[in-house]
Design an enzyme around this catalytic site. Structure first.
Site, PDB file in Angstrom:
ATOM      1  N   THR A  21      24.641  -9.011  43.575  1.00 16.83           N
ATOM      2  CA  THR A  21      24.406 -10.380  44.023  1.00 16.83           C
ATOM      3  C   THR A  21      25.229 -10.649  45.275  1.00 16.83           C
ATOM      4  O   THR A  21      25.790  -9.720  45.865  1.00 16.83           O
ATOM      5  CB  THR A  21      24.731 -11.380  42.893  1.00 16.83           C
ATOM      6  OG1 THR A  21      24.257 -12.678  43.241  1.00 16.83           O
ATOM      7  CG2 THR A  21      26.224 -11.451  42.605  1.00 16.83           C
ATOM      8  N   ASN A  22      25.296 -11.893  45.706  1.00 15.10           N
ATOM      9  CA  ASN A  22      26.113 -12.246  46.863  1.00 15.10           C
ATOM     10  C   ASN A  22      26.861 -13.536  46.578  1.00 15.10           C
ATOM     11  O   ASN A  22      26.713 -14.123  45.517  1.00 15.10           O
ATOM     12  CB  ASN A  22      25.234 -12.341  48.107  1.00 15.10           C
ATOM     13  CG  ASN A  22      24.153 -13.354  47.894  1.00 15.10           C
ATOM     14  OD1 ASN A  22      24.431 -14.502  47.571  1.00 15.10           O
ATOM     15  ND2 ASN A  22      22.903 -12.950  48.034  1.00 15.10           N
ATOM     16  N   ARG A  23      27.640 -14.007  47.556  1.00 15.20           N
ATOM     17  CA  ARG A  23      28.612 -15.057  47.283  1.00 15.20           C
ATOM     18  C   ARG A  23      28.092 -16.488  47.392  1.00 15.20           C
ATOM     19  O   ARG A  23      28.882 -17.421  47.397  1.00 15.20           O
ATOM     20  CB  ARG A  23      29.769 -14.891  48.263  1.00 15.20           C
ATOM     21  CG  ARG A  23      30.903 -14.108  47.666  1.00 15.20           C
ATOM     22  CD  ARG A  23      32.207 -14.633  48.208  1.00 15.20           C
ATOM     23  NE  ARG A  23      32.689 -13.770  49.270  1.00 15.20           N
ATOM     24  CZ  ARG A  23      33.696 -14.082  50.047  1.00 15.20           C
ATOM     25  NH1 ARG A  23      34.280 -15.252  49.937  1.00 15.20           N
ATOM     26  NH2 ARG A  23      34.085 -13.248  50.974  1.00 15.20           N
TER      27      ARG A  23
END
Ligand code: CTP
Length: 212
Positions: A21-23
């Site tokens: 995933t990402n932030r």
């Protein structure tokens, strides 16, 4: 008007217990959804997983992966007047999803990743969308040049650009400093809280819709 907004991160499954995933926190997309609803518009929010409450008066379609977000957008964009792509979509996903939990073996593990579809980049072509199209650009250098290139490449009417190399703003923060990039000019907005910036952005998009 009918407004579609994508928001949040996507999760790309690797095995039953892991994902990439990402932030992204989803805060900018949710602030926009809330501001559009408060201005009296019909809002469909297509969101990856976030910790945020669903804004009042907004319809939500929860999704996990980029592929799910792509399908939901493809299904609904045809009846929209405006589409705003605030999601931080994972550019790549694992080439295969293991049915069983991947066990550790050696000292290194190499993952093969494949490209995800570009949802915003499919709006004008694949989805034949003719409404007002707004994208986001998170850049660490050459903010205006890179955002303008994105605007042309993806057929946007507006790109909301921010410099994610600056500490304390942008990704995962309550604050943001953005540059509005239009085909013929750009306009910087002063750094502010995302929920203050959102109504301002809504007014800019309403003007674009009026002129469309
Ligand atoms: N976007 C999308 N689907 C993707 C990737 C991005 O809809 N698979 C949208 C985002 O929601 C955002 C814009 O496209 O509105 C960002 O463009 P992108 O080219 O992904 O920007 P970067 O990830 O910053 O790209 P790069 O660093 O490769 O220039």
């Amino acid at each position: 008007m009918n407004v579609l907004i994508t928001a949040g991160p996507t999760r790309e499954p690797l095995d039953p217990v892991r994902y990439l995933t990402n932030r992204s926190s989803g805060k900018m997309g949710y602030a926009l959804a809330s501001a559009f609803a408060e201005a009296g518009h019909q809002v469909l929010l297509i969101s990856g997983p976030t910790k945020l409450d669903i804004p009042d008066g907004v319809d939500l379609i929860p999704v996990e992966s980029a592929a799910e977000m792509f399908s939901a957008v493809e299904h609904h964009i045809g009846r929209m007047d405006t589409a705003v792509f605030a999601a931080a979509v994972a550019d790549y996903r694992p080439a295969s999803i293991s049915e069983q939990k991947i066990k550790k073996h050696g000292d290194t593990l190499t993952l093969e990743l494949v490209r995800n579809p570009d949802i915003l980049g499919s709006a004008r072509g694949k989805f034949s969308f003719t409404g007002v199209l707004v994208g986001f650009a998170a850049e660490t250098e050459n903010l205006e040049t890179n955002a303008r290139e994105k605007l042309h490449r993806k057929g946007c009417d507006l790109v909301i650009a921010n410099d994610v190399s600056q500490p304390g703003i942008g990704f995962d923060s309550d604050r943001n400093q953005i540059l509005l990039v239009y085909p013929a000019h750009s306009e910087p907005l002063l750094e502010d809280e995302k929920h203050h910036l959102a109504p301002r952005i809504v007014r800019e998009i309403e003007l674009l819709t009026a002129g469309a």
